[in-house]
Design a protein around this motif. Structure first.
Motif, PDB file in Angstrom:
ATOM      1  N   SER A   1       0.862  -1.209   0.000  1.00  0.00           N
ATOM      2  CA  SER A   1       0.000   0.000   0.000  1.00  0.00           C
ATOM      3  C   SER A   1       0.885   1.242   0.000  1.00  0.00           C
ATOM      4  CB  SER A   1      -0.860   0.017   1.263  1.00  0.00           C
ATOM      5  OG  SER A   1      -0.168   0.732   2.273  1.00  0.00           O
ATOM      6  N   GLY A   2       0.366   2.358  -0.483  1.00  0.00           N
ATOM      7  CA  GLY A   2       1.155   3.587  -0.644  1.00  0.00           C
ATOM      8  C   GLY A   2       1.764   4.051   0.660  1.00  0.00           C
ATOM      9  N   ARG A   3       1.110   3.720   1.757  1.00  0.00           N
ATOM     10  CA  ARG A   3       1.564   4.301   3.042  1.00  0.00           C
ATOM     11  C   ARG A   3       2.744   3.535   3.625  1.00  0.00           C
ATOM     12  NH1 ARG A   3      -1.935   4.271   7.554  1.00  0.00           N
ATOM     13  NH2 ARG A   3      -2.951   2.362   6.859  1.00  0.00           N
ATOM     14  N   ALA A   4       3.113   2.395   3.002  1.00  0.00           N
ATOM     15  CA  ALA A   4       4.081   1.502   3.666  1.00  0.00           C
ATOM     16  C   ALA A   4       5.500   2.025   3.477  1.00  0.00           C
ATOM     17  CB  ALA A   4       3.974   0.102   3.067  1.00  0.00           C
ATOM     18  N   THR A   5       6.226   2.109   4.571  1.00  0.00           N
ATOM     19  CA  THR A   5       7.681   2.400   4.480  1.00  0.00           C
ATOM     20  C   THR A   5       8.385   1.380   5.386  1.00  0.00           C
ATOM     21  OG1 THR A   5       7.576   3.744   6.461  1.00  0.00           O
ATOM     22  CG2 THR A   5       7.243   4.878   4.346  1.00  0.00           C
ATOM     23  N   ARG A   6       9.695   1.328   5.275  1.00  0.00           N
ATOM     24  CA  ARG A   6      10.451   0.401   6.139  1.00  0.00           C
ATOM     25  C   ARG A   6      11.425   1.218   6.962  1.00  0.00           C
ATOM     26  NH1 ARG A   6      12.314  -4.693   2.622  1.00  0.00           N
ATOM     27  NH2 ARG A   6      12.991  -3.136   1.111  1.00  0.00           N
ATOM     28  N   PHE A   7      11.737   0.727   8.123  1.00  0.00           N
ATOM     29  CA  PHE A   7      12.516   1.477   9.102  1.00  0.00           C
ATOM     30  C   PHE A   7      13.991   1.460   8.704  1.00  0.00           C
ATOM     31  CE2 PHE A   7      13.286   1.902  13.972  1.00  0.00           C
ATOM     32  CZ  PHE A   7      13.408   3.266  13.819  1.00  0.00           C
ATOM     33  N   MET A   8      14.574   2.610   8.547  1.00  0.00           N
ATOM     34  CA  MET A   8      16.010   2.769   8.207  1.00  0.00           C
ATOM     35  C   MET A   8      16.359   1.886   7.002  1.00  0.00           C
ATOM     36  SD  MET A   8      18.308   3.267  11.568  1.00  0.00           S
ATOM     37  CE  MET A   8      17.732   2.188  12.865  1.00  0.00           C
ATOM     38  N   GLU A   9      15.491   1.948   6.001  1.00  0.00           N
ATOM     39  CA  GLU A   9      15.675   1.115   4.813  1.00  0.00           C
ATOM     40  C   GLU A   9      16.976   1.499   4.104  1.00  0.00           C
ATOM     41  OE1 GLU A   9      12.317   1.710   2.337  1.00  0.00           O
ATOM     42  OE2 GLU A   9      12.474  -0.205   1.317  1.00  0.00           O
ATOM     43  N   ASP A  10      17.391   2.789   4.282  1.00  0.00           N
ATOM     44  CA  ASP A  10      18.571   3.241   3.514  1.00  0.00           C
ATOM     45  C   ASP A  10      19.830   2.489   3.939  1.00  0.00           C
ATOM     46  OD1 ASP A  10      18.142   4.278   6.002  1.00  0.00           O
ATOM     47  OD2 ASP A  10      19.516   5.950   5.658  1.00  0.00           O
ATOM     48  N   LEU A  11      19.782   1.770   5.066  1.00  0.00           N
ATOM     49  CA  LEU A  11      21.002   1.056   5.502  1.00  0.00           C
ATOM     50  C   LEU A  11      21.192  -0.221   4.691  1.00  0.00           C
ATOM     51  CD1 LEU A  11      20.758   1.395   9.368  1.00  0.00           C
ATOM     52  CD2 LEU A  11      22.154   2.706   7.773  1.00  0.00           C
TER      53      LEU A  11
ATOM     54  N   THR B   1      19.508  -2.941   4.953  1.00  0.00           N
ATOM     55  CA  THR B   1      19.304  -4.184   5.713  1.00  0.00           C
ATOM     56  C   THR B   1      18.083  -4.949   5.179  1.00  0.00           C
ATOM     57  OG1 THR B   1      17.946  -2.838   7.163  1.00  0.00           O
ATOM     58  CG2 THR B   1      20.223  -3.193   7.834  1.00  0.00           C
ATOM     59  N   GLN B   2      17.276  -4.333   4.341  1.00  0.00           N
ATOM     60  CA  GLN B   2      16.035  -4.959   3.827  1.00  0.00           C
ATOM     61  C   GLN B   2      15.206  -5.566   4.951  1.00  0.00           C
ATOM     62  OE1 GLN B   2      17.194  -7.714   0.768  1.00  0.00           O
ATOM     63  NE2 GLN B   2      18.150  -6.083  -0.436  1.00  0.00           N
ATOM     64  N   PRO B   3      14.700  -4.709   5.864  1.00  0.00           N
ATOM     65  CA  PRO B   3      13.878  -5.245   6.971  1.00  0.00           C
ATOM     66  C   PRO B   3      12.567  -5.800   6.434  1.00  0.00           C
ATOM     67  CG  PRO B   3      13.859  -2.841   6.967  1.00  0.00           C
ATOM     68  CD  PRO B   3      14.828  -3.245   5.907  1.00  0.00           C
ATOM     69  N   LYS B   4      11.925  -6.629   7.252  1.00  0.00           N
ATOM     70  CA  LYS B   4      10.673  -7.286   6.790  1.00  0.00           C
ATOM     71  C   LYS B   4       9.478  -6.783   7.606  1.00  0.00           C
ATOM     72  CE  LYS B   4      11.286 -11.701   5.882  1.00  0.00           C
ATOM     73  NZ  LYS B   4      12.660 -12.011   6.391  1.00  0.00           N
ATOM     74  N   VAL B   5       9.661  -5.655   8.299  1.00  0.00           N
ATOM     75  CA  VAL B   5       8.515  -5.075   9.009  1.00  0.00           C
ATOM     76  C   VAL B   5       8.157  -3.778   8.299  1.00  0.00           C
ATOM     77  CG1 VAL B   5       7.725  -4.107  11.186  1.00  0.00           C
ATOM     78  CG2 VAL B   5       9.285  -6.061  11.195  1.00  0.00           C
ATOM     79  N   PHE B   6       6.906  -3.710   7.826  1.00  0.00           N
ATOM     80  CA  PHE B   6       6.483  -2.531   7.057  1.00  0.00           C
ATOM     81  C   PHE B   6       5.666  -1.624   7.975  1.00  0.00           C
ATOM     82  CE2 PHE B   6       7.741  -3.880   2.851  1.00  0.00           C
ATOM     83  CZ  PHE B   6       7.911  -5.246   3.026  1.00  0.00           C
ATOM     84  N   TYR B   7       6.057  -0.360   8.061  1.00  0.00           N
ATOM     85  CA  TYR B   7       5.321   0.596   8.905  1.00  0.00           C
ATOM     86  C   TYR B   7       4.420   1.427   7.989  1.00  0.00           C
ATOM     87  CZ  TYR B   7       8.523  -0.617  12.672  1.00  0.00           C
ATOM     88  OH  TYR B   7       9.236  -1.315  13.629  1.00  0.00           O
ATOM     89  N   LEU B   8       3.120   1.438   8.321  1.00  0.00           N
ATOM     90  CA  LEU B   8       2.181   2.213   7.491  1.00  0.00           C
ATOM     91  C   LEU B   8       2.057   3.612   8.089  1.00  0.00           C
ATOM     92  CD1 LEU B   8      -0.401  -0.673   7.124  1.00  0.00           C
ATOM     93  CD2 LEU B   8       1.255   0.123   5.433  1.00  0.00           C
TER      94      LEU B   8
END
Lengths: 234, 167, 166, 723, 435
Positions: free
Chosen positions: A211-221, A223-230
């Protein structure tokens, strides 16, 4: 009975910050499920309390139109986890189901993984955990009590995943979406957390992840986290 | 026939050695014993030394051993690493470098021990060294003994001892 | 009565077993309070699952309670030295303190799933040896990680650490 | 290899002789009892139950697995395999919890296995309040209790005070019938967190008995006025679920939340707009909004004339000044309310002020103005109780201090007056006889002469009518775990007491309660027994129920007035707002270690709660985050670490209630400070509820070093970027 | 060309070998004192194994602190020995003769201490053997992608190389000593001297070997401290993950190594009365080297901090700020004073450069370098990326005892070494008696 699923699961989570009220029911549920050692006023003051999931607060603006954003932070089960290559004994590794597994009996306690985790979600057993009698009766037999000198972190309740997978295998069917829920997801009153298989596009977590609102925490590092924050708000 | 002579000064020793070399004796028959390393002019007693070769050899051996070891563990020693790559490029580089260096050190030390014959020493027992003198020993056939004695006296040797090789 | 790990203090002799387990030790005869003859019971037509009832549903195989033994032994086969001891236990309403024969070290933190292996059609004797021929169960097969892994590899089962240690 | 074996190796290796498997030291084998019922190792069973931690009455399911317990039987150590509760989760079938649970619900399992639980009846040996007891047998305990009750009844039954929790359940029914049998007045509560003001207001404004249910999941604009509904007001899990749905449950529609409270509460932080109203300014705010609605003809046409004139005659300027909010903001709120399709106003008093009843009445009246009674997304009446007897026996608040003055016999059942209203400690010390049924030695039962310990809530049978529920509900639980210690359920003790006093008493088990329900719906069950078994298995009985949504307003609008505060503004410049913390409620959850170490939702503080001060006041007295401060009010002083809260209202200092117990188990005793000790002993005249928000304080800085234990403190970040 | 004719007076040999024969009571007092403190350190470690790491000051997020700073410090000290003796040997610097063996001894002992410290910081030290790739029935293997195992291999190689580098030139001395000592020392020396007879073949081989060993050890030394630096640089912790950590640590290592060498030389000179052998010339040269390294060190420090200050990345800047203005500021500024200002003031003026001032600078540099290691490890960890996980660290008596014990172990080892082996190579010294 459909045949058993061939593609391995890739567990992921979506947390809707618009629903999260910061009530910390997930923190209590995690303690109840995973035998987290009890902290004492002294050990907490020394920064040795265990909270596999915590609620961070970010204040924006100043009184009177001040806003706060609650941010539940747990192990992001990163696909490119910085904690995995640095462990000298393969005590933490990435398994086929996409989980960043912490093998407690293999850990020798160099604590390098904890240094390398940008989310600071790893906790170390400085002492042998102790529960005054009869609190030990409450310990969950599905989860091992970690001995002294071992690193521990959120496992996406791998014991619940394992139990559900065994039941599904016994009934020779594939896991339904939402059948497996970690303790925090199950207990969240505002239903802000969703857990599921990212490999299954029909699952609720995959839809929320796209969904458009989804971002990931400190994605720029990277690490490809698997928890999506809306994102919160409109 | 083994002849050993004692010399009090470095110059007399050098004179003796150059005289013997002039007489045509080969370098590996002559041996010099002293408490301190005596510096001889270039080429006087050149000793072929293979230590640097041994170092390179040691490095190569340990290099191949390490890579073989890594490939062996990677391919057919079925390791449980939870699907994680056993070895990655850079890490192998660092570890191999260290082990190559270890191989080189081993090569040098082994060559040194072998060349200096420090572990097994056959042949005649060495003369008892004295604090401030050097001994020159030469192995020569019976007939050339007088020529050797003459060289020693010219260079000012203190006392000359003859021994027969006790094989 | 299966897991008594928590009160299992680490005495010196147990450490001895630990070390000798690494060496190729012969079958160590566990000293049981009652000489339970597996062979006789199997001969009578009992199957493993009749006493170890939860082997195909739960992780632990389970040991029969003294109540189950009394189902038969209170009616017939009331003689015999073993049965007398059984009666004593049953009267005191105490379980028979069976000696553990197969056990992973507590530090290994292994969660062995009997059920999953039964579903995968693994015979009891692959891991426990010919129990039906034994009287008291003997340590016939040393459960080392290497053995588990080789078997997992042969049958293309999972090699994921989290499969057993989680 | 384990650490101890490592030492052994070193020991033996140095000893030189590693003998391997010989020297079979005689290991002391601890006998294992045969369990009563078949427990399968590793198998999990789920039993329905009900959570009794707060009044909401969420239905729960409890995970039961095998555990091994060491006890002494006779003179021998014995092990037994028992069924032990591992975890509590929400019951998906229950309309209140909906399968979810708050932090207190999850931690309730620790109350069952708490190391400091009372293990048998106790008789006081030390002075009152010292908390020194000696064990006695049940028979002698009952004798003493019976004689105390008989003496009190002979003297004057009207002066028997029975304090219990505000709950409609089989226990409240038992207590009510016990007190009726003695001829004593009905049971009452401690007056803290029992929402008596909201009940009274609903009675006055809508004529409903019980708490109104706000359908916020269908609302598109919610104004919550003084009701911290996400943080511990009435039914946190129920409203949190509906809030989640309101926000993102309806594709394409996102409900707006505006929250007015004199503190940056959890609801304030989740709101789109937080109105930092002055303490006691809620009444002014409600009236001002009503005024704008009426004068800007945004209200409904057919509003009762009296109501319309009442709001129209409000002095808007003075109301704006009292509320402490800009006038334009009030107008904007009123406009939003008027214009939105399905607005609703949630009226409540999480922090009770002296004028809170009027404020809640005025706020509820706004719903009348907007015609939101019974409509979708509005406010609907409380459902009439599934079992009338339970509802009628609910304990009401009455002025605690006045009752205790003349008390002849005080009986405490899960109520802690000494903590809730510290002023009652003196009165308890004077009371002739005190009997407590508490399961822990807490502040009040330290004063008790006799403690007849109750089962832990998970060990006892319970049938509860939840406070706030959309449909007719009765949540119940059979006991499925053997009591750990020699405790007895309070209902049973009351029955035995009344038997000794010669009056029969009938106690409802969950079985009987469900049979009573059967009368109502014979349709698809053959007999009551089978229906009861079905309900027991499900954990309760819930039915859709239509209800008359009429509201018969027979009240006149309260006049605009400021709240009184104890302490002059000059000497005590700051307003002091103690508030019920989400994790401790009225302080009854403080003995659980999980809740003590839970990072506080406001300040992320662990093992101790700070006082929240705004940055400007803090910098004025040179205070840094974490330093100790002393707060002095006309009624006393306490010391606590200071948390410089970025969103605290300047001039208003708030602190969570929960810590500062003199006795309450090893985790809560002597831990932190109880803010209620400095709260002025004012009560709301009509309801007798404790107005703990009506205090002004002065603050002094104490020590330099950082004494506040915060798990994840983020407020340092702004300092970082100042440079 | 030295000639054998001027046989050096016997005084040289007697003086260099005097400590080997008898040891004064002061010596034994010193040894017992050191032994007591070392025992205290071991007891603290035993207590930590029994109780768990909790008795030390570790906490979340500061998972590494004193032991890791000590580890880097001692591996740093060890580099001076080989580097200096190797460089000086390769460049035929004449003045190096009396300095080399003492330096090599520092290397070996510092390495021993440095190698133990990673064991002390392990959470479950009784499972340390899992770090070694031994074939086992459980088919498990250490993870060679982890910098900790690069450390293991690097330090293992370096320990072997530097001990051999110390041992080889010792053989001729031992051969001579064997003839002059009695009892167990004779047997020891004869055993260690192998079959050394002083033949020119052996001298020649030794010369060649030492030349090559110098080159190899130099390479290993640089690689070891780069690998130690990579323990930190490989992590993505802000202000650890920087490219100049490798060379920065190597410079720091040489810098602290020279300081350690100067202190050891000064103490040997005073206690073993080697005034005529360790002449002001040596201290002057070492002082110049110390000054050079101080300048190099301040260059690297400024380079690192300037880039971070200018870039103002929030994650890095928060660590930088706590280091320059915040609660680590006193440590940082005292480090800069101790490492740069004091040496620069005292050593750059020729007139001021004396044995005393060089030693003073060496002491301040050692302290400064330990603080630098402490700062790098603890400061970066105390301010992780997420401000919610920040935490202040404070050591407990366990860490302080073990750190003190590590310093005292060094002195104890050195006392024993000076008692058993000649600190200055007799044959090397006389070779250039008049150089």
């Amino acid at each position: 009975m459909d045949q058993q699923d061939t593609k391995p699961h890739r567990w992921g989570m979506a947390i809707d910050l618009d629903r999260c009220t910061g009530c910390e029911a997930c923190v209590a549920a995690c303690h109840a499920e995973n035998n987290l050692p009890l902290s004492t006023p002294d050990s907490a003051a020394k920064g040795r309390a265990f909270h596999w999931i915590r609620i961070d607060r970010y204040y924006e603006g100043a009184f009177p139109d001040i806003k706060v954003k609650f941010m539940p932070v747990l192990c992001q089960q990163c696909d490119e986890a910085p904690c995995e290559p640095v462990c000298p004994v393969y005590a933490t590794y990435h398994n086929a189901e996409g989980l960043n597994v912490q093998v407690y009996n293999r850990c020798v306690g160099t604590r390098y993984c904890a240094n390398n985790c940008p989310y600071s979600v790893r906790f170390f057993n400085w002492f042998e955990p102790v529960w005054p009698e009869p609190l030990t009766l409450q310990l969950n037999p599905d989860v091992f009590v970690r001995p002294v000198g071992v690193m521990e972190k959120c496992t996406f309740c791998s014991q619940r995943i394992k139990r559900a997978e065994l039941e599904a295998k016994q009934e020779s069917r594939s896991l339904r979406d939402g059948e497996v829920q970690p303790a925090c997801v199950q207990s969240c009153p505002a239903e802000a957390m969703v857990f599921g298989d990212l490999n299954d596009p029909a699952s609720r977590v995959s839809r929320l992840a796209q969904s458009g609102r989804a971002t990931r925490f400190m994605e720029d590092l990277g690490t490809q986290p698997k928890v999506f924050y809306l994102k919160r708000g409109e | 026939m083994l002849l050993t002579a004692e010399f009090l000064t470095a110059d007399s020793t050098v004179q003796a050695v150059s005289a013997l070399r002039a007489e045509g004796f080969s370098a590996n028959d002559i041996e010099l014993f002293s408490y301190r390393p005596l510096e001889l002019p270039e080429g006087m007693l050149e000793r072929r030394s293979h230590i640097s070769l041994a170092a390179v050899l040691g490095a190569l051996v340990s290099g191949t051993l390490t890579t073989a070891f890594i490939f062996f563990t990677q391919h057919n020693y079925p390791l449980v690493t939870g699907g994680m790559p056993l070895v990655s490029g850079w890490a192998t580089g660092v570890v191999s470098f260290e082990l190559i260096m270890a191989g080189a050190v081993a090569g040098v030390v082994l060559a040194f021990l072998r060349e200096g014959r420090l572990l097994r020493r056959d042949g005649a027992p060495p003369p008892a060294l004295k604090d401030d003198s050097a001994f020159l020993r030469i192995e020569c056939p019976q007939e050339s003994v007088p020529r050797v004695v003459r060289c020693f006296e010219v260079a000012g040797a203190q006392d000359i001892v003859e021994e027969t090789e006790t094989e | 009565m299966t897991q008594r790990t928590d009160d299992f203090e680490v005495p010196l002799w147990r450490l001895g077993i630990l070390l000798s387990a690494l060496s190729v030790a012969g079958a160590i005869a566990a000293v049981q309070p009652i000489e339970f003859p597996h062979n006789k019971h199997v001969a009578k037509g009992l199957d493993c699952i009749d006493c170890h009832i939860t082997v195909d549903t739960e992780a632990a195989a389970g040991l029969p309670s003294v109540r189950k033994c009394m189902l038969c032994h209170s009616k017939f086969a009331k003689t015999g030295p073993g049965v007398q001891k059984l009666l004593v236990y049953s009267k005191q309403r105490r379980e028979v303190p069976w000696e553990r024969v197969y056990m992973f070290e507590p530090e290994a933190q292994v969660k062995f799933q009997h059920a999953a292996h039964i579903w995968a059609k693994v015979e009891c004797k692959t891991c426990h040896g010919e129990v039906e021929k034994m009287t008291v169960a003997q340590l016939a097969v040393r459960h080392t990680m290497g053995r588990c892994l080789t078997c997992h590899r042969e049958r293309h089962a999972t090699e994921d650490c989290a499969a057993c240690h989680f | 290899m384990e650490r101890r074996s490592f030492f052994k190796i070193i020991g033996t290796a140095s000893g030189g002789m590693l003998t391997g498997a010989c020297g079979n030291k005689a290991r002391q084998i601890i006998p294992l009892l045969v369990p009563e019922r078949e427990i399968i190792t590793g198998a999990e069973e789920w039993h329905p139950s009900v959570c009794r931690e707060c009044g909401a009455g969420c239905g729960t399911i409890v995970r039961v697995m095998e555990a091994e317990r060491k006890t002494r039987q006779g003179n021998e150590n014995v092990r037994e395999r028992i069924a032990a509760i591992k975890k509590i989760e929400g019951n998906p079938l229950d309309p209140v919890s909906g399968g979810r649970l708050c932090a207190r619900g999850q931690a309730a399992v620790q109350a069952l296995y708490h190391p400091d639980r009372i293990r048998g009846p106790l008789k006081r040996v030390g002075a009152r309040g010292e908390g020194r007891f000696e064990p006695v047998t049940w028979d002698s305990a009952l004798e003493i209790a019976a004689s105390a009750v008989k003496k009190a009844v002979d003297k004057d039954p009207a002066r028997i005070v029975f304090l219990t929790r505000p709950e409609a359940s089989n226990r409240s029914a038992a207590v009510a019938s016990f007190l009726r049998a003695l001829g004593a007045p009905p049971a009452s509560t401690t007056g803290l967190c029992d929402f008596e003001i909201e009940r009274q207001a609903a009675e006055v404004v809508f004529g409903w008995r019980g708490l109104p249910v706000y359908e916020i999941q269908d609302a598109d604009y919610v104004l919550s006025l003084g009701a911290d509904f996400l943080g511990g007001w009435v039914s946190p899990v129920f409203y949190a679920r509906r809030f989640g749905h309101m926000r993102r449950g309806r594709p394409g529609r996102r409900g707006q939340l505006t929250h007015a409270e004199s503190r940056f509460s959890i609801t304030g932080s989740s709101a789109d707009r937080w109105l930092p109203v002055r303490p006691g300014g809620e009444l002014a705010l409600a009236l001002a909004v009503g005024y704008v609605l009426v004068t800007g003809n945004l209200a409904l046409a057919n509003v009762a004339a009296g109501l319309r004139n009442g709001f129209a005659s409000v002095d808007f300027e003075r109301a704006v000044k009292i509320s402490g909010l800009p006038a334009e903001q009030l107008r904007q709120v009123a406009r939003d309310l008027g214009r939105s399709e399905s607005p609703v106003v949630m009226a409540g008093a999480s922090v009770v002020q002296s004028n809170s009843l009027d404020a809640v009445i005025a706020a509820s009246a706004l719903n009348l103005l907007l015609g939101r009674i019974g409509s979708k997304g509005g406010v609907i009446p409380p459902v009439e109780a599934s079992i009338a007897e339970f509802a009628d026996s609910r304990a009401h608040t009455v002025n605690l201090l006045r009752r205790l003055e003349s008390a002849e016999l005080v009986m405490l059942d899960s109520a802690n007056p000494v903590y809730a209203q510290p002023a009652s400690a003196k009165l308890l010390a004077r009371a002739p006889a005190i009997v407590s049924f508490s399961a822990f030695i807490d502040d009040s039962s330290a004063y008790a002469d006799l403690i007849l310990p109750d089962h832990a809530s998970l060990e006892s049978a319970a049938v509860v009518v939840p406070d706030v529920t959309p449909d007719r509900a009765l949540t119940g639980a059979q006991p499925f775990v053997h009591p750990l210690y020699d405790t007895r359920a309070t209902e049973q003790v009351l029955a035995e007491l009344s038997k000794i006093l010669g009056r029969a008493l009938k106690i409802d088990t969950p079985e009987d309660a469900f049979r009573k329900l059967f009368a109502g719906n014979k349709s698809d069950w053959s007999d009551a027994g089978e229906f009861a078994k079905y309900c027991n298995r499900q954990g309760g009985w819930w039915t859709e129920s239509s209800r008359s949504a009429h509201a018969s307003p027979r009240f006149e609008l309260p006049q605009l007035r400021e709240a009184e505060f104890q302490g002059g503004a000059a000497e005590f410049p700051l307003n002091f707002v103690p508030y019920p913390a989400l994790q401790f409620g009225d302080g009854s959850g403080a003995h659980l270690p999980w809740l003590q170490e839970l990072p506080d939702p406001a300040s992320s503080a662990m093992w101790g709660l700070p006082v929240e001060i705004d940055p400007k006041t803090a910098s004025r007295i040179g205070l840094k985050n974490g330093q100790m401060v002393r707060m002095i009010s006309p009624s006393g002083q306490i010391e606590a670490p200071a948390y410089v809260h970025p969103a605290a209202i300047p001039g208003v200092v708030s602190m969570a209630i929960g810590q500062g117990h003199t006795h309450y188990g090893r985790y809560a005793s002597e831990q932190g400070a109880n803010p209620l000790t400095i709260a002025a002993p004012l009560t709301d005249p009509q309801t007798g509820a404790f107005a703990f928000g009506a205090t002004r304080v002065r603050i002094e800085k104490l020590s330099q070093q950082d004494r506040l234990v915060q798990f994840s403190a983020v407020d340092r970040e702004p300092e970082l970027h100042r440079r | 060309m030295a000639t054998v004719a001027e046989i050096p007076d016997p005084r040289v040999r007697t003086e260099l070998w005097r400590p080997l024969s008898r040891a004064g009571s002061r010596y034994w007092i010193a040894v017992t004192l050191c032994a007591v403190i070392v025992a205290a350190g071991l007891a603290a470690w035993g207590y930590q194994i029994a109780k768990g790491l909790g008795i030390a000051g570790y906490r979340r997020p500061v998972f590494w602190a004193f032991y890791e700073a000590d580890f880097v410090f001692w591996i740093g000290i060890s580099h001076a020995g080989t580097l200096i003796s190797a460089i000086l040997r390769l460049t035929h610097a004449g003045w190096r003769k009396p300095v080399t063996r003492a330096a090599e001894a520092i290397t070996v002992f510092a390495l021993m201490i440095g190698a133990i410290l990673p064991l002390i910081h392990l959470g479950r030290v009784w499972l340390f053997y899992w770090l070694i790739p031994y074939p086992n029935t459980r088919l498990l293997w250490p993870n060679f992608r982890s910098p900790l195992l690069w450390d293991l291999t690097a330090i293992f190689t370096y320990l072997i190389a530097s001990s051999l580098y110390l041992y080889l030139p010792l053989i001729p001395d031992l051969a001579q000593l064997a003839t002059r000592s009695r009892g167990w020392q004779r047997n020891l020396y004869r055993l260690l001297a192998l079959k050394w007879v002083g033949s020119d073949r052996q001298w020649h081989a030794l010369e060649r070997a030492m030349k090559l060993m110098a080159a190899i050890v130099l390479a290993i030394a640089v690689s070891v401290h780069t690998v130690v630096a990579w323990d930190f640089a490989m992590a993505i912790v802000p202000m650890w993950h920087s490219t100049i950590f490798g060379p920065y640590f190597v410079v720091g290592a040489i810098f602290s190594g020279i300081a350690a060498l100067v202190i050891v030389m000064a103490s040997l000179r005073r206690f073993l009365h080697l005034e005529s052998y360790l002449r002001p010339l040596h201290f002057d040269n070492l002082g110049k080297l110390l000054l050079l390294m101080s300048l190099l060190w301040i260059y690297f420090t400024v380079a690192e901090h300037l880039t971070i200050w200018y870039g103002k990345q929030p994650a890095e800047y928060s660590v930088f700020e706590s280091r320059i203005y915040g609660d680590f500021a006193p440590y940082f500024w005292s480090m800069v004073i101790l490492n740069f200002v004091v040496p620069f003031m005292l050593l750059s003026i020729r007139r001021l450069r004396s044995i005393r001032t060089v030693t003073i600078c060496a002491v301040t540099v050692l302290i400064g370098m330990w603080i630098e290691r402490f700062l790098i490890v603890v400061n970066a960890l105390s301010r992780p990326r997420l401000a919610s996980a920040w935490g202040a660290y404070s050591p407990t008596w366990v860490e302080i005892t073990i750190t003190a014990a590590s310093f005292v172990t060094m002195t104890l080892l050195y006392l024993l070494f000076a008692r058993l082996f000649p600190v200055i190579a007799v044959w090397e010294y006389e070779d250039v008696a008049h150089g």
